[in-house]
Scaffold this motif. Structure first.
Motif, short mmCIF file in Angstrom:
data_model
loop_
_atom_site.label_atom_id
_atom_site.label_comp_id
_atom_site.label_asym_id
_atom_site.label_seq_id
_atom_site.Cartn_x
_atom_site.Cartn_y
_atom_site.Cartn_z
N THR A 15 0.83 -1.19 0.00
CA THR A 15 0.00 0.00 0.00
C THR A 15 0.86 1.25 0.00
O THR A 15 2.09 1.18 0.11
CB THR A 15 -0.99 -0.01 1.19
OG1 THR A 15 -1.91 1.07 1.03
CG2 THR A 15 -0.28 0.09 2.52
N GLY A 41 -6.33 -4.29 -6.19
CA GLY A 41 -7.58 -4.00 -5.52
C GLY A 41 -8.46 -3.01 -6.27
O GLY A 41 -9.68 -3.09 -6.24
N HIS A 68 -15.08 0.40 1.03
CA HIS A 68 -15.04 -0.76 1.92
C HIS A 68 -15.49 -2.03 1.22
O HIS A 68 -14.95 -3.11 1.50
CB HIS A 68 -15.84 -0.47 3.19
CG HIS A 68 -15.19 0.57 4.04
ND1 HIS A 68 -15.86 1.25 5.01
CD2 HIS A 68 -13.92 1.06 4.06
CE1 HIS A 68 -15.04 2.11 5.60
NE2 HIS A 68 -13.86 2.01 5.03
N ARG A 70 -14.91 -2.61 -1.94
CA ARG A 70 -13.70 -2.94 -2.72
C ARG A 70 -12.68 -3.66 -1.85
O ARG A 70 -12.11 -4.68 -2.26
CB ARG A 70 -13.14 -1.64 -3.28
CG ARG A 70 -11.70 -1.64 -3.71
CD ARG A 70 -11.39 -0.26 -4.21
NE ARG A 70 -10.01 0.12 -4.07
CZ ARG A 70 -9.57 1.32 -4.39
NH1 ARG A 70 -10.40 2.24 -4.84
NH2 ARG A 70 -8.31 1.62 -4.26
N TYR A 71 -12.45 -3.18 -0.65
CA TYR A 71 -11.49 -3.82 0.25
C TYR A 71 -11.95 -5.24 0.61
O TYR A 71 -11.15 -6.16 0.68
CB TYR A 71 -11.30 -3.01 1.53
CG TYR A 71 -10.58 -1.69 1.36
CD1 TYR A 71 -9.74 -1.43 0.27
CD2 TYR A 71 -10.73 -0.69 2.31
CE1 TYR A 71 -9.08 -0.22 0.15
CE2 TYR A 71 -10.06 0.52 2.19
CZ TYR A 71 -9.24 0.75 1.10
OH TYR A 71 -8.58 1.94 1.00
N THR A 72 -13.25 -5.40 0.87
CA THR A 72 -13.77 -6.72 1.22
C THR A 72 -13.61 -7.69 0.05
O THR A 72 -13.18 -8.84 0.24
CB THR A 72 -15.25 -6.61 1.65
OG1 THR A 72 -15.32 -5.79 2.82
CG2 THR A 72 -15.85 -7.98 1.93
N ALA A 75 -9.93 -8.60 -0.29
CA ALA A 75 -9.53 -9.53 0.77
C ALA A 75 -10.05 -10.93 0.49
O ALA A 75 -9.32 -11.92 0.66
CB ALA A 75 -10.03 -9.02 2.13
N ASP A 92 -3.07 -2.01 -3.25
CA ASP A 92 -4.19 -1.08 -3.20
C ASP A 92 -3.78 0.11 -2.34
O ASP A 92 -2.81 0.05 -1.59
CB ASP A 92 -5.44 -1.75 -2.62
CG ASP A 92 -6.74 -1.12 -3.09
OD1 ASP A 92 -6.72 0.04 -3.59
OD2 ASP A 92 -7.78 -1.77 -2.96
N VAL A 94 -4.57 1.75 0.75
CA VAL A 94 -5.27 1.47 2.02
C VAL A 94 -4.59 2.35 3.07
O VAL A 94 -3.47 2.06 3.50
CB VAL A 94 -5.17 -0.02 2.41
CG1 VAL A 94 -6.01 -0.29 3.65
CG2 VAL A 94 -5.60 -0.92 1.26
N ASP A 98 -8.26 2.37 7.86
CA ASP A 98 -8.61 1.26 6.96
C ASP A 98 -7.50 0.21 6.89
O ASP A 98 -7.78 -0.95 6.59
CB ASP A 98 -8.92 1.77 5.55
CG ASP A 98 -10.27 2.46 5.47
OD1 ASP A 98 -11.19 2.06 6.21
OD2 ASP A 98 -10.40 3.41 4.66
N MET A 102 -8.12 -3.66 7.26
CA MET A 102 -7.76 -4.61 6.20
C MET A 102 -7.06 -5.84 6.78
O MET A 102 -7.24 -6.94 6.28
CB MET A 102 -6.87 -3.91 5.16
CG MET A 102 -6.74 -4.66 3.87
SD MET A 102 -8.33 -4.77 3.02
CE MET A 102 -7.77 -5.19 1.38
N ARG A 105 -9.84 -7.93 7.64
CA ARG A 105 -10.58 -8.45 6.48
C ARG A 105 -9.88 -9.66 5.86
O ARG A 105 -10.53 -10.58 5.39
CB ARG A 105 -10.72 -7.36 5.41
CG ARG A 105 -11.83 -6.39 5.63
CD ARG A 105 -11.95 -5.44 4.43
NE ARG A 105 -13.10 -4.58 4.57
CZ ARG A 105 -13.08 -3.39 5.14
NH1 ARG A 105 -11.95 -2.90 5.62
NH2 ARG A 105 -14.20 -2.68 5.23
#
Length: 183
Positions: A15, A41, A68, A70-72, A75, A92, A94, A98, A102, A105
Motif C-alpha cells: 500500500t 484492488g 469498503h 472494494r477492500y472486502t 480480501a 491497493d 489502504v 482502513d 484490512m 478483512r
C-alpha cells in the motif's frame, strides 16, 4: 541480488499513496515469487459501471461504502488465491484506520504489509510523468500527510524515493519476513 527470503504461500499487502510505486513493485515482486498472484484492488472499483462514487476530499457516505466493498472483495479474492496455494501480492491504496481494518478483512496468514512511503515531492514528479491520473482533487502532499499521521505503523514502511523498483523489491525480499508480518 537478494534471494527469495519470503516463505510461501503468504499474502503481501503493498500500500501507499497514488504514484508511490505500488503497481510496478507489486508486479515485479509477484514475478520473482514462485506460484504467485498480483491482485490489483482497484480492479473492483473499476468493475462498477454505473453508480460509482469516487473518493474525494469531501467524501460522501456512498464513496466510503464502495471503498469498503472494494477492500472486502479484494480480501476475499486474496484469501481464495491463498487457499489454492498461491502467494498473493495485493496492491491497493489502504490508508488511515482502513489499514488496521484490512488486517482483519484478510483472514489468511501469514500476512505481510509493505507501505511504500516516498517523499511527496517525488510522488508529485512521478504523478506528472504517469499516463494515468488518480489524484483528482487530492494533492500528493495531502495524501502523504494522511498516510504519515493517520495510518497505523503496521508492517514494513519503505521510503522508496531514491530506489528503482528492482531495488525496492530487493529490500522487500530481504526485510519483509522479519519486519512486515502482522496479525
Amino acid at each position: 541480488m537478494p534471494g527469495n527470503t519470503l516463505r510461501s504461500p503468504a499474502v503481501i499487502l503493498i500500500t501507499g499513496i497514488m504514484a508511490a510505486g505500488k503497481s510496478t513493485v507489486a508486479e515485479e515482486l509477484a514475478r520473482r515469487l514462485p506460484r504467485s498472484v498480483h491482485l490489483r484492488g482497484d480492479v473492483f472499483r473499476r468493475m462498477i459501471v454505473n453508480g460509482r462514487a469516487e473518493m474525494t476530499p469531501d467524501t460522501e457516505a456512498e464513496a466510503v461504502h464502495q471503498l469498503h466493498l472494494r477492500y472486502t472483495l479484494a480480501a476475499n479474492a486474496a484469501d481464495s488465491y491463498f487457499d489454492a496455494g498461491f502467494t498473493v501480492v495485493l496492491q491497493d491504496v489502504v490508508l488511515g484506520p482502513d489499514l488496521a481494518d484490512m488486517v482483519d478483512r484478510i483472514r489468511s496468514r501469514p500476512l505481510l504489509i509493505v507501505v511504500l512511503a516516498p517523499r511527496p515531492e517525488v510522488v508529485a514528479v512521478r504523478e506528472q510523468a504517469r499516463s494515468k491520473t488518480g489524484y483528482g482533487d487530492w494533492t500528493p502532499h495531502q495524501l502523504d500527510a494522511g498516510l504519515r499521521t493517520e495510518t497505523p505503523r503496521l508492517g514494513l514502511w519503505l521510503d522508496n524515493s531514491d530506489q528503482t523498483p528492482t531495488e525496492t523489491v530487493d529490500e522487500i525480499l530481504t526485510r519483509a519476513w522479519t519486519e512486515a508480518v502482522v496479525g
